[in-house]
Scaffold this motif. Sequence first.
Motif, mmCIF file in Angstrom:
data_model
loop_
_atom_site.group_PDB
_atom_site.id
_atom_site.type_symbol
_atom_site.label_atom_id
_atom_site.label_comp_id
_atom_site.label_asym_id
_atom_site.label_seq_id
_atom_site.Cartn_x
_atom_site.Cartn_y
_atom_site.Cartn_z
ATOM 1 N N TRP A 274 -5.272 -79.053 39.582
ATOM 2 C CA TRP A 274 -5.702 -78.287 40.260
ATOM 3 C C TRP A 274 -7.191 -78.811 40.002
ATOM 4 C CZ3 TRP A 274 -9.956 -75.374 38.139
ATOM 5 C CH2 TRP A 274 -9.483 -75.058 37.334
ATOM 6 N N GLY B 94 -4.541 -79.194 51.494
ATOM 7 C CA GLY B 94 -4.726 -78.587 49.750
ATOM 8 C C GLY B 94 -3.357 -78.373 49.084
ATOM 9 N N THR C 188 -10.199 -81.064 42.805
ATOM 10 C CA THR C 188 -11.249 -80.597 42.974
ATOM 11 C C THR C 188 -12.374 -80.918 42.464
ATOM 12 O OG1 THR C 188 -9.910 -77.908 42.035
ATOM 13 C CG2 THR C 188 -12.232 -77.960 42.353
ATOM 14 N N LEU D 194 -13.753 -80.573 34.739
ATOM 15 C CA LEU D 194 -14.147 -80.451 36.082
ATOM 16 C C LEU D 194 -15.354 -81.339 36.662
ATOM 17 C CD1 LEU D 194 -13.341 -79.987 39.371
ATOM 18 C CD2 LEU D 194 -14.345 -77.676 38.430
#
Lengths: 256, 312
Positions: A103, A241, A107, A10
């Motif tokens: 995800w 989302g 994100t 991330l």
Amino acid sequence: MNASNHLVALGTIVRREVSRIMRIWSQTLLPPAITMTLYFVVFGSLLGKNIKIHEHSYIDYIVPGLIMMSVIQNAYGNISSSFFGAKFGRYVEEMLVSPMPSWVILTGYVAGAVVRGLIVGAIVLGLSYFFTHTRIAHPFATLAAVLLAAVVFALAGFVNAVYAKKFDDVAIVPTFVLTPLTYLGGVFYSVEMLPQPWHTVSMANPILYMVNAFRYGLLGTSDVNLWLAFGVMVAATVILGAVAMRLLHRGVGLRA
Amino acid sequence: MSPVPALEVDQLTKTYASGVQALKGVSLTVQPGDFFALLGPNGAGKSTLIGILSSLVNASGGDARVFGHSIHRERRAAMQMIGLVPQELNFNIFETPFQICVNSAGFYGIARDVAMQRAEKYLRELSLWEKMDAPARTLSGGMKRRLMIARAMMNEPRLLILDEPTAGVDIEIRRAMWRFVSEINRAGTTVILTTHYLEEAEQLCRNIAIIDKGTIIENTSMKHLLGKLDVETFVLDVTANDAALPDVPGVRIVRLDEHTLEAEMSRTHDLNSLFAALSARGITVTSMRNKANRLEELFVRLVESNAGVAAA
């Protein structure tokens, strides 16, 4: 991959996105600063000096809307151009071949878009001090509204980028959907000034709720119920989302 | 107990939205530590198969396991073990080689300090360290290819898949790349290679599968496959001579031009009788070479015979 690996992945996407925003600052940060300064000068200082809405001077009234407009447009524009660029240049494959879950990809890109939205929002807020003394009446509501609006339009921009097949497809939505909705979303006027049926029609515009929630945060004034405004933003976040996750999971526009 | 195969492909099928059936139930096994060639003509299904293995293409049916991990049910575990060098350049040309490698490692959850050490290691090994801070768009074609190999090594994969990695690369850089990949293979990494340079496959690979029209038409060891080749063709450079060609039993001799003959014969046929017959006609052989490499001859034959089967 465990939670720590996910955080590293991330962080990698967010760092790459922020690095891109800073590398091309003349395309990402400068244009909204110039455009919004012109809005302040023309609508605030020149045309609007004798106008008052809800007991606020016109420039005070439009500052929250102009900040929110910048945040929305830049969050949307950042993710749609960056993710489509990754598709077009095929380097999105670097992420698709990795064990990174969908995800994390979503994100990371949303976070990058939110960062650009917030930087631009802060620049516009800073510029507003050259024209008026903007105060923040409700800091938590202000922050929540700007964050949620940035997330909603980042997700919408992501969906746009997933379906886009050429750069024109990325430009169509901002031009024909986002800009009209923003202008009609109570940035420059109170929706209560509109006659029927336009007042009712305006209530279907999600940007109206975002602008008013943010205006409540800064000025303490809103044309719509605050809970309804935040409810609309949370619902839009959840729906968009879910759509974005499903598209990523199925590889729509990404995997043959 | 036999080791878990590096790759088990089990009845993989792929039909694209256009209706093209790219894979028609492909199955093959690659053992750990192997250097495996996956060959086939253009459009045979090689890149589709590699795309499915590396998660870039959705399979229509079947499964594949990477060191026992299903690419469908345990995608993340499977992807963790694969390094991919794709056919097309697919990095951000505005980033530097160092950023590209470090970011790639980040996508695998590798901590930044470790990623930076590995980036230096592999960029140095592939002679790219001098260009670590240059925008990737300024690199030469060969450097870009080597950069993709360095990037694929960032997660130190147990299975390295190279999809035509040397396409358009000059011979010197190609050899340097193969030296690097051979060392990686000797160190234990399983390598799957697709290439159109068949002499490379012949020299490097121990096992081979040939795919054509979405089907595996040969899957065996390189040694066994080359053993099947029973005919060899030689090109002979001769002194200028317009004498009639001799008739040598078991040898088909063709004159290509005034200075060149072509002789096709069984691999077990002795060359002395050919030279003697030519000499008797006053034809002097100044040099000779194989017309094509052995694998190339076999490859062409197999694909042609498969085309015959398909047509029938």
